[in-house]
Design a protein around this motif. Structure first.
Motif, PDB file in Angstrom:
ATOM      1  N   PHE A 104      -1.067  -1.183  -1.081  1.00 17.00           N
ATOM      2  CA  PHE A 104      -2.037  -2.135  -1.537  1.00 17.00           C
ATOM      3  C   PHE A 104      -1.839  -3.110  -2.329  1.00 17.00           C
ATOM      4  O   PHE A 104      -2.663  -3.950  -2.602  1.00 17.00           O
ATOM      5  CB  PHE A 104      -3.166  -0.943  -2.173  1.00 17.00           C
ATOM      6  CG  PHE A 104      -3.595  -0.021  -1.070  1.00 17.00           C
ATOM      7  CD1 PHE A 104      -4.632  -0.301  -0.109  1.00 17.00           C
ATOM      8  CD2 PHE A 104      -3.319   1.525  -1.178  1.00 17.00           C
ATOM      9  CE1 PHE A 104      -5.024   0.706   0.775  1.00 17.00           C
ATOM     10  CE2 PHE A 104      -3.583   2.142  -0.340  1.00 17.00           C
ATOM     11  CZ  PHE A 104      -4.461   1.870   0.558  1.00 17.00           C
ATOM     12  N   LEU A 107      -1.973  -5.801  -0.118  1.00 12.08           N
ATOM     13  CA  LEU A 107      -3.333  -6.215   0.260  1.00 12.08           C
ATOM     14  C   LEU A 107      -3.851  -7.585   0.236  1.00 12.08           C
ATOM     15  O   LEU A 107      -4.052  -7.996   1.174  1.00 12.08           O
ATOM     16  CB  LEU A 107      -4.492  -5.229  -0.405  1.00 12.08           C
ATOM     17  CG  LEU A 107      -5.654  -5.067   0.104  1.00 12.08           C
ATOM     18  CD1 LEU A 107      -5.567  -4.508   1.589  1.00 12.08           C
ATOM     19  CD2 LEU A 107      -6.627  -4.278  -0.637  1.00 12.08           C
ATOM     20  N   ARG A 112      -4.698  -5.039   5.703  1.00 14.46           N
ATOM     21  CA  ARG A 112      -4.288  -3.688   6.068  1.00 14.46           C
ATOM     22  C   ARG A 112      -3.637  -3.759   7.496  1.00 14.46           C
ATOM     23  O   ARG A 112      -3.721  -4.649   8.208  1.00 14.46           O
ATOM     24  CB  ARG A 112      -5.763  -2.915   6.101  1.00 14.46           C
ATOM     25  CG  ARG A 112      -6.173  -2.622   5.048  1.00 14.46           C
ATOM     26  CD  ARG A 112      -7.456  -1.610   4.932  1.00 14.46           C
ATOM     27  NE  ARG A 112      -7.785  -1.124   3.653  1.00 14.46           N
ATOM     28  CZ  ARG A 112      -8.519  -1.676   2.729  1.00 14.46           C
ATOM     29  NH1 ARG A 112      -8.852  -2.917   3.145  1.00 14.46           N
ATOM     30  NH2 ARG A 112      -8.702  -1.013   1.720  1.00 14.46           N
ATOM     31  N   ALA A 192      -3.048   2.875   4.481  1.00 14.54           N
ATOM     32  CA  ALA A 192      -3.085   1.286   4.690  1.00 14.54           C
ATOM     33  C   ALA A 192      -3.627   0.892   5.893  1.00 14.54           C
ATOM     34  O   ALA A 192      -3.445  -0.372   6.409  1.00 14.54           O
ATOM     35  CB  ALA A 192      -1.586   0.859   4.472  1.00 14.54           C
TER      36      ALA A 192
ATOM     37  N   ASP B 202     -12.507  -3.777  -2.734  1.00  9.78           N
ATOM     38  CA  ASP B 202     -10.790  -4.037  -2.733  1.00  9.78           C
ATOM     39  C   ASP B 202     -10.109  -4.503  -3.895  1.00  9.78           C
ATOM     40  O   ASP B 202      -8.917  -4.285  -3.945  1.00  9.78           O
ATOM     41  CB  ASP B 202     -10.721  -5.356  -1.605  1.00  9.78           C
ATOM     42  CG  ASP B 202     -10.825  -4.716  -0.158  1.00  9.78           C
ATOM     43  OD1 ASP B 202     -10.453  -3.678   0.202  1.00  9.78           O
ATOM     44  OD2 ASP B 202     -11.171  -5.613   0.782  1.00  9.78           O
TER      45      ASP B 202
END
Lengths: 243, 240
Positions: A104, A107, A112, A192, B202
């Motif tokens: 992440f 990210l 992803r 992920a 996120d």
């Protein structure tokens, strides 16, 4: 939530996280008392095929990339000794960062998906392979290098034909540790969006037959890699068997 | 904010993650209740550390005596190796989920599941560390009249500390890393930010990843420091 398994309790604690994701309601799946449902396993074993292949790909790609980078770094550090402390520290930091966090951290950069998972897993293997390669090279006795030099070998020849051969057991051992751990950790790649065996495992995480199948395949894959690399190590070091 | 509520932000940003760590943010699904912020980060980090220490304690309790005994006796090398290798192969997500169906979710489940991760490196390193102690030193200790227990306590363990501690470090890092998925089994750790993307967004996911990484690094550095303190002065001199 009619067929609430034991993990469903998390739904409340973890704020509505665990949901019933699988649409099929087979009698055995609803029966949470049963540890392993052979009928279900026989009928649905094929749904683990694709995730198993994905898992293999995750492991092979990430270990291959990790090996290439770590090996190159080790050769570089072997020649330029001042690089050793910073490289050990850098790979150590990367190793310490949990893979699931690394997925992440990437990210904002890679988003992803499978590439993200492969990068994170490759980074995880770096230190194991780097450190073992350095240990292997450091363990080559100096007199042997002297002898090679005395025979007129160049530094390059000494590296490839003497040092790396004698360091092979440690290098392959590092590869083995890295591969076996990566198989296990790759089950987390599902978070992920990287697929693999974590996918079916996570999809019905309350169903013990599914857990045993998905987890079992991953476990056996890791053991198989371990044994294969053990065999490779023996093949590459025939002189050890003679002794 | 209505637009943000309808369409999730495309990708996380470092700035957003830092904001999430420092002060509570709006969430799409909690009905106006804010999530994140420094207090929650600290709370979850403390949970994660507590869970890690519990699991580490259990692994030490199991692995140290066995490793010391086998190392001192010089037997069971195969056992230590097999445990060490098999332990690495266990997929923790499956183990935690499986134990959830067997004994339910919660601290007990996670402590045992995470200890499974901690036992192999501690056992293997303790065995190797004790086993590698120079036999001449051990014979000398016996010669001056030490009992077996004294040999272990005064000679073998101090000499093996660096190796044993490397095992404990490895175990701790593996446990704290995996404690990230503990929210799946009902114990809220920093992984909650990562796993519950629908709640935290996120930015929360990225924030969780950052804090988890920092926590693991902090633990690793403190353990490295502790190892230096525990290593007997004579050993440090000889390796310098």
């Amino acid at each position: 939530m009619t067929s609430a398994g034991p993990l469903a309790a998390v739904g409340e604690v973890g704020k509505g996280f665990i949901q019933e994701r699988s649409s099929d309601t087979l009698p055995c799946q609803a029966d949470s008392g049963k540890l392993f449902c052979f009928d279900w396993a026989r009928e649905h074993i094929d749904r683990y095929g694709t995730p198993t292949v994905e898992h293999l790909e995750l492991v092979l790609f990430s270990v291959a990339i990790g090996f290439a980078v770590a090996f190159a770094l080790a050769l570089l550090a072997h020649r330029r000794r001042w690089l050793q402390p910073p490289l050990l520290a850098a790979t150590g930091v990367l190793f310490t960062i949990p893979s699931i966090a690394f997925f992440f951290l990437l990210l904002p950069i890679t988003g992803r998906g499978r590439d993200t998972a492969i990068i994170a897993l490759a980074v995880y293997t770096l230190q194991i392979i780097y450190r073992n390669t350095m240990t292997g090279l450091a363990n080559v006795p100096a007199p042997i290098k002297e002898a090679a030099r005395g025979m007129g070998m160049t530094e390059r020849q000494i590296l490839w034909r003497v040092e790396l051969r004698l360091a092979t057991p440690e290098i392959v051992a590092g590869l083995q540790i890295a591969t076996v751990s990566t198989v296990a950790i790759a089950t987390l790649a599902v978070f992920a969006g990287g697929g693999g065996l974590g996918q079916p495992l996570y999809a019905s995480i309350n169903f013990s037959t599914n857990i045993i199948l998905a987890g079992g395949i991953a476990f056996l894959m890791a053991i198989a890699f371990g044994l294969v690399l053990f065999g490779v190590q023996r093949l590459l070091t025939p002189w050890r068997r003679a002794a | 904010m209505i637009g943000a509520a309808l369409s999730p932000a495309p990708l996380a940003s470092i700035e957003g993650a830092i904001e999430f760590i420092l002060s509570p943010q709006n969430s799409n699904v909690t009905g106006g209740k804010k999530v994140g912020g420094f207090d929650q980060v600290v709370e979850l980090a403390v949970n994660q550390i507590e869970l890690t220490l519990l699991a580490l304690a259990l692994s030490l309790l199991v692995a140290l005596p066995i490793g010391l005994y086998l190392g001192h006796r010089g037997t069971g090398e195969l056992f230590a190796t097999v445990i060490g290798n098999a332990g690495r192969a266990v997929p923790e997500l499956a183990l935690i989920a499986f134990m959830a169906t067997a004994i339910g979710v919660g601290v007990l489940n996670l402590t045992i599941a995470l200890a499974v991760l901690g036992v192999p490196p501690i056992l293997a390193n303790t065995f190797v560390g004790i086993h590698q102690v120079d036999r001449a030193s051990v014979d000398a200790a016996r010669g001056i009249g030490m009992t077996e227990f004294e040999v272990l306590r005064k000679v073998e363990i101090p000499l093996a500390i660096p190796t044993i501690f490397a095992g404990i470090r490895g175990a701790t890092i593996a446990i704290v890393a995996t404690a990230t998925i503990a929210p799946l089994a009902g114990v809220l750790t920093l992984g909650d930010f990562i796993i519950n993307q629908n709640v935290y967004g996120d930015n929360g996911v990225l924030a969780g990843a950052i804090v988890v990484a920092l926590l693991a690094l902090a633990l690793e550095f403190s353990l490295a420091g502790l190892q230096r303190l525990l290593t007997s002065r004579g050993l440090k001199l000889s390796s310098a």
